[in-house]
Design an enzyme around this catalytic site. Structure first.
Site, PDB file in Angstrom:
ATOM      1  N   HIS A  62       0.854  -1.187   0.000  1.00  0.00           N
ATOM      2  CA  HIS A  62       0.000   0.000   0.000  1.00  0.00           C
ATOM      3  C   HIS A  62       0.891   1.239   0.000  1.00  0.00           C
ATOM      4  CE1 HIS A  62       0.955  -0.660   4.217  1.00  0.00           C
ATOM      5  NE2 HIS A  62       0.418   0.499   4.564  1.00  0.00           N
ATOM      6  N   HIS A  64       1.356   3.845   2.045  1.00  0.00           N
ATOM      7  CA  HIS A  64       1.810   4.574   3.223  1.00  0.00           C
ATOM      8  C   HIS A  64       3.330   4.655   3.174  1.00  0.00           C
ATOM      9  CE1 HIS A  64      -2.087   3.836   5.749  1.00  0.00           C
ATOM     10  NE2 HIS A  64      -2.194   4.839   4.901  1.00  0.00           N
ATOM     11  N   ASP A  66       5.885   4.384   5.124  1.00  0.00           N
ATOM     12  CA  ASP A  66       6.824   3.425   5.694  1.00  0.00           C
ATOM     13  C   ASP A  66       6.954   2.158   4.851  1.00  0.00           C
ATOM     14  OD1 ASP A  66       4.160   2.957   6.503  1.00  0.00           O
ATOM     15  OD2 ASP A  66       4.774   1.766   8.217  1.00  0.00           O
ATOM     16  N   HIS A  67       6.187   2.078   3.764  1.00  0.00           N
ATOM     17  CA  HIS A  67       6.280   0.922   2.873  1.00  0.00           C
ATOM     18  C   HIS A  67       6.816   1.277   1.488  1.00  0.00           C
ATOM     19  CE1 HIS A  67       4.021  -1.972   5.487  1.00  0.00           C
ATOM     20  NE2 HIS A  67       3.694  -0.806   6.047  1.00  0.00           N
ATOM     21  N   HIS A 142      -7.196  -2.527   5.749  1.00  0.00           N
ATOM     22  CA  HIS A 142      -6.430  -1.422   6.303  1.00  0.00           C
ATOM     23  C   HIS A 142      -7.091  -0.100   5.912  1.00  0.00           C
ATOM     24  CE1 HIS A 142      -3.032   0.315   8.225  1.00  0.00           C
ATOM     25  NE2 HIS A 142      -2.441   0.766   7.131  1.00  0.00           N
ATOM     26  N   ASP A 212      -0.195  -4.154   5.921  1.00  0.00           N
ATOM     27  CA  ASP A 212      -0.814  -3.920   7.219  1.00  0.00           C
ATOM     28  C   ASP A 212      -2.277  -4.375   7.148  1.00  0.00           C
ATOM     29  OD1 ASP A 212       1.587  -2.597   7.176  1.00  0.00           O
ATOM     30  OD2 ASP A 212       0.823  -0.717   7.903  1.00  0.00           O
ATOM     31  N   HIS A 270       6.637  -5.464  11.815  1.00  0.00           N
ATOM     32  CA  HIS A 270       5.911  -4.192  11.747  1.00  0.00           C
ATOM     33  C   HIS A 270       5.596  -3.683  13.150  1.00  0.00           C
ATOM     34  CE1 HIS A 270       2.770  -1.281  10.381  1.00  0.00           C
ATOM     35  NE2 HIS A 270       3.564  -1.205   9.338  1.00  0.00           N
TER      36      HIS A 270
END
Length: 303
Positions: A62, A64, A66-67, A142, A212, A270
């Site tokens: 996805h 976000h 942090d990915h 998510h 997530d 995570h």
């Protein structure tokens, strides 16, 4: 035959001095599949001794930060190293504008083709396959549109026992029948059973990546029986309300999914940066699913 997971990052949201954001590379029979590309992914790739030029597929769960915050740097490095082989990228349709911005702003030196597949499905679907393995994607639960991934070996052909070839005087056609997993039925009524004359050379291995996500009923069916399940465990059990609010999972929820799915082994990551020590995470996880381990940055795991 390689089926090796390199864990490059295990942090959620904020990196720490011990943990970088989400990124993994899976080596399946010499083919490299990268899953998520958090900040500093390329530094971790260098530390792990993984070739930038051999990564063939990048799976984005996805969009976000942090990915994906390591994505621009990774592709730029690939270009500077002279990559010419195509690169396949899979992810939510919202990732396309990110990719187009990168190409229009920083893509002048990129001489390799980038093939992006926008994911859109309501249950697991095969998005890539070759002779030996297949890659599937499936939706997660998510705040943003998010997908999990499964990579699994295909069922191999049966091997025919040498002694059976000699004993029954098997023809090439009959050997082919046994290799397909079928019994040989001769015109005179003789039946040579597959279980007697052939065997499966190895059990196919599989790996599922779920991050997530908040828990949802279908997931246990979609990852049923996988050899290794990677599942986010952002929060401990006492923070279930926070997990629900942010559409993440707790230790107990991740472990329950693994138990309900009957997986071989559970690996979690995570982690929230609130917790420098994770020992109590493992106690909670193993109280429900004993065959659980915590992922650490730079772990190398044979599946």
């Amino acid at each position: 035959m390689n089926f090796t997971l390199n864990v490059l990052g295990t942090a959620s949201a904020l990196p720490t001095t011990e943990r970088y954001p989400s990124a993994q590379v899976l080596n399946v029979r010499g083919r490299l599949f990268m899953i998520d590309c958090g900040e500093a992914a390329q530094i971790q790739i260098r530390k792990a001794g993984i070739s930038f030029l051999k990564i063939e597929h990048i799976c984005i769960s996805h969009i976000h930060g942090d990915h994906i915050f390591g994505f621009f740097g990774l592709l730029s490095t690939m270009a500077m190293l002279g990559r010419s082989a195509p690169l396949a990228i899979y992810g939510p349709k919202g990732f396309l504008p990110v990719l187009e911005f990168f190409k229009s702003t920083f893509g002048e030196g990129i001489l390799f083709d980038i093939d992006f597949t926008a994911l859109e499905m309501s249950e697991p679907e095969v998005i890539y396959e070759n002779r030996n393995v297949e890659l599937l994607a499936f939706p997660l639960n998510h705040r943003a549109e998010t997908f999990g991934y499964m990579i699994r070996e295909k069922m191999p052909q049966h091997n025919v026992r040498k002694e059976a070839i000699a004993r029954y005087g098997l023809s090439l056609a009959e050997i082919g029948t046994l290799k397909r997993g079928e019994d040989v039925c001769r015109p005179d009524g003789e039946v040579i059973t597959n279980s007697e004359a052939a065997y499966i050379p190895y059990e196919p291995r599989s790996y599922a990546y779920c991050s997530d996500t908040a828990p949802f009923p279908q997931l246990k069916e979609w990852v049923k029986g996988v050899t290794l399940l990677y599942h986010e465990s952002t929060f401990p059990a006492e923070m279930e309300e926070m997990a629900a609010k942010t559409y993440h999972s707790t230790t107990l929820q991740a472990a329950q999914t693994a138990k309900d799915a009957g997986v071989g082994r559970l690996l979690v990551g995570h982690y929230s940066s609130r917790f420098p020590s994770l020992d109590f995470f493992l106690d909670e996880l193993r109280s429900i699913f004993p065959n659980t381990d915590l992922a650490h940055d730079m772990d190398v795991i044979e599946i």
